[in-house]
Write an enzyme that holds these catalytic residues in place. Structure first.
Site, mmCIF file in Angstrom:
data_model
loop_
_atom_site.group_PDB
_atom_site.id
_atom_site.type_symbol
_atom_site.label_atom_id
_atom_site.label_comp_id
_atom_site.label_asym_id
_atom_site.label_seq_id
_atom_site.Cartn_x
_atom_site.Cartn_y
_atom_site.Cartn_z
ATOM 1 N N PRO A 86 5.392 6.998 -7.918
ATOM 2 C CA PRO A 86 5.918 6.219 -8.892
ATOM 3 C C PRO A 86 6.545 5.095 -8.491
ATOM 4 O O PRO A 86 6.603 4.085 -9.109
ATOM 5 C CB PRO A 86 6.514 7.200 -9.759
ATOM 6 N N GLU A 113 9.889 15.978 -4.276
ATOM 7 C CA GLU A 113 10.419 14.611 -4.647
ATOM 8 C C GLU A 113 9.661 13.412 -3.648
ATOM 9 O O GLU A 113 10.331 12.319 -3.473
ATOM 10 C CB GLU A 113 11.845 14.697 -4.442
ATOM 11 N N ARG A 155 -16.130 2.974 -8.814
ATOM 12 C CA ARG A 155 -17.232 2.400 -9.731
ATOM 13 C C ARG A 155 -17.544 0.847 -9.626
ATOM 14 O O ARG A 155 -18.380 0.329 -10.019
ATOM 15 C CB ARG A 155 -16.721 2.407 -11.076
ATOM 16 N N ASP A 170 -15.474 -6.280 -17.240
ATOM 17 C CA ASP A 170 -14.287 -5.395 -17.522
ATOM 18 C C ASP A 170 -13.289 -6.230 -17.994
ATOM 19 O O ASP A 170 -12.797 -7.357 -17.548
ATOM 20 C CB ASP A 170 -13.807 -4.490 -16.299
HETATM 21 CL CL1 6GU Z 1 1.119 7.565 -7.863
HETATM 22 N N1 6GU Z 1 2.521 9.576 -8.457
HETATM 23 C C1 6GU Z 1 3.528 10.238 -9.371
HETATM 24 N N2 6GU Z 1 3.946 11.451 -8.863
HETATM 25 N N3 6GU Z 1 3.804 9.764 -10.529
HETATM 26 C C2 6GU Z 1 3.316 8.507 -10.896
HETATM 27 C C3 6GU Z 1 2.426 7.570 -10.034
HETATM 28 C C4 6GU Z 1 2.225 8.433 -8.724
HETATM 29 N N4 6GU Z 1 2.087 6.712 -10.646
HETATM 30 C C5 6GU Z 1 2.689 6.739 -11.837
HETATM 31 N N5 6GU Z 1 3.436 7.764 -11.940
#
Ligand code: 6GU
Length: 259
Positions: A86, A113, A155, A170
Site C-alpha cells: 500500500p 507488515e 488484457r 477504456d
Molecule cells: Cl499492493 N497491498 C496491500 N497489502 N494493500 C494494498 C495494496 C497492496 N494496494 C492497496 N492496498
C-alpha cells in the site's frame, strides 16, 4: 510474457486459470508460474517472518527466505520486479500499459507488515524494482493486488481481448476520451420493467449517438470523479461540453482558494 509470482498463498491465484487470462495461458501468450515462498524456508516450521527491529506490532518477512526464493526463480535472468504494497507508487492504466510491454515480470507478495526492506535494496542493484499499490486502502496481503494487476496487464497483451477496440476505448486508455469515465450502456430489450433505453441510441444517427455518449461520460465524470473533471484540459472541450458543464454548475480547473 512470463510472469512469476512468489507468495505464501499460491491458492489465491486459482482465478488466473479462468476467463481471458486462463485462455491466454492455454494459448501460450502468458506463461504464469506461481511459487510457494515456504519452499525456501529451511526450519521445521517453514518460518518466513520474524519480529520487527525497533518494536511495533506485527511481523516482518525475513530477507534470507526471500533472497533464496528470488535467486532460484530468476536464475541469471533479469525480470522486472514488482513488490505490491500500500506504500508503493499507484497502479494506473499507464503503468499497466508499460508493464504489458515487458517480457518478464516477477511479483513478490508480502504478508504481515511487509518484507524486510533490504530485499528491495538488494534486487534494485540488479533488476528494475517497483513497489506498487492499487489504491488508498489496506489489504491483508499483496495477493489480491497482484490479481488486479495481472488482469489489467494481461488484457492489454496482443490477442488477449477478442475486440482490440475494447482496450482502446477504456476510460483511462491513452488518447481515448482521456480523463473521462465511460457512460452508461444498454442492450435489448428496449423497455425493461418500465425503464426505456434512451431513444437516441435507437435512432441510428451516429453523430448524435457519439455526442450523447460524450455528454453522459462528462456527467458521470463530474458526479463520480470530480477530481478528474476538474483536471480536464479546457482547450480540449468544445462549446457543447462547456455548456453542459455550465448546466452542471461545474468549473474546470483547480479549486478556488477559500475566501
Ligand atoms: Cl499492493 N497491498 C496491500 N497489502 N494493500 C494494498 C495494496 C497492496 N494496494 C492497496 N492496498
Amino acid at each position: 510474457m512470463r510472469l512469476d509470482i512468489i507468495s505464501i498463498f499460491p491458492e489465491y491465484f486459482a482465478p488466473l486459470d479462468v476467463s481471458l487470462i486462463g485462455k491466454a495461458r492455454e494459448r501460450g501468450t502468458l506463461d504464469v508460474r506461481v511459487h510457494q515462498l515456504r519452499d525456501w524456508a529451511h526450519d521445521v516450521h517453514k518460518t518466513v517472518d520474524d519480529t520487527p527491529y525497533g518494536g511495533g506490532p506485527g511481523m516482518v518477512m525475513k530477507p534470507e527466505v526471500w533472497g533464496e526464493a528470488i535467486d532460484a526463480v530468476i536464475g541469471d535472468g533479469t525480470p522486472r520486479m514488482i513488490v505490491p504494497t500500500p506504500s508503493g507508487r499507484p497502479f494506473t492504466q499507464e503503468l499497466a500499459q508499460e508493464l504489458a510491454e515487458e517480457p518478464w515480470l516477477l511479483f513478490a507478495c508480502g504478508r504481515y507488515e511487509g518484507i524486510d526492506s533490504r530485499v528491495v535494496a538488494e534486487y534494485a542493484t540488479r533488476l528494475r524494482v517497483d513497489e506498487v499499490g492499487i489504491g488508498d486502502y489496506v489489504l491483508a496481503g499483496g495477493e489480491v493486488a497482484v490479481l488486479v494487476m495481472v488482469e489489467a496487464i494481461g488484457r492489454l497483451l496482443p490477442g488477449v481481448l477478442g475486440n482490440a477496440q475494447s482496450a482502446v476505448d477504456d476510460s483511462f486508455a491513452p488518447g481515448s476520451m482521456r480523463n473521462l469515465v465511460e457512460g452508461p450502456v444498454y442492450t435489448k430489450p428496449p423497455v425493461w420493467r418500465g425503464h426505456e433505453v434512451p431513444a437516441v441510441l435507437l435512432s441510428g444517427h451516429h453523430g448524435k449517438i457519439a455526442r450523447w455518449r460524450r455528454d453522459e461520460a462528462l456527467r458521470r465524470t463530474v458526479a463520480n470523479r470530480p477530481e478528474l473533471a476538474a483536471a480536464l484540459d479546457v482547450d480540449a472541450l468544445d462549446k457543447h461540453d462547456r455548456k453542459l458543464l455550465e448546466e452542471l454548475s461545474f468549473r474546470v480547473g483547480p479549486e478556488d482558494v477559500a475566501n
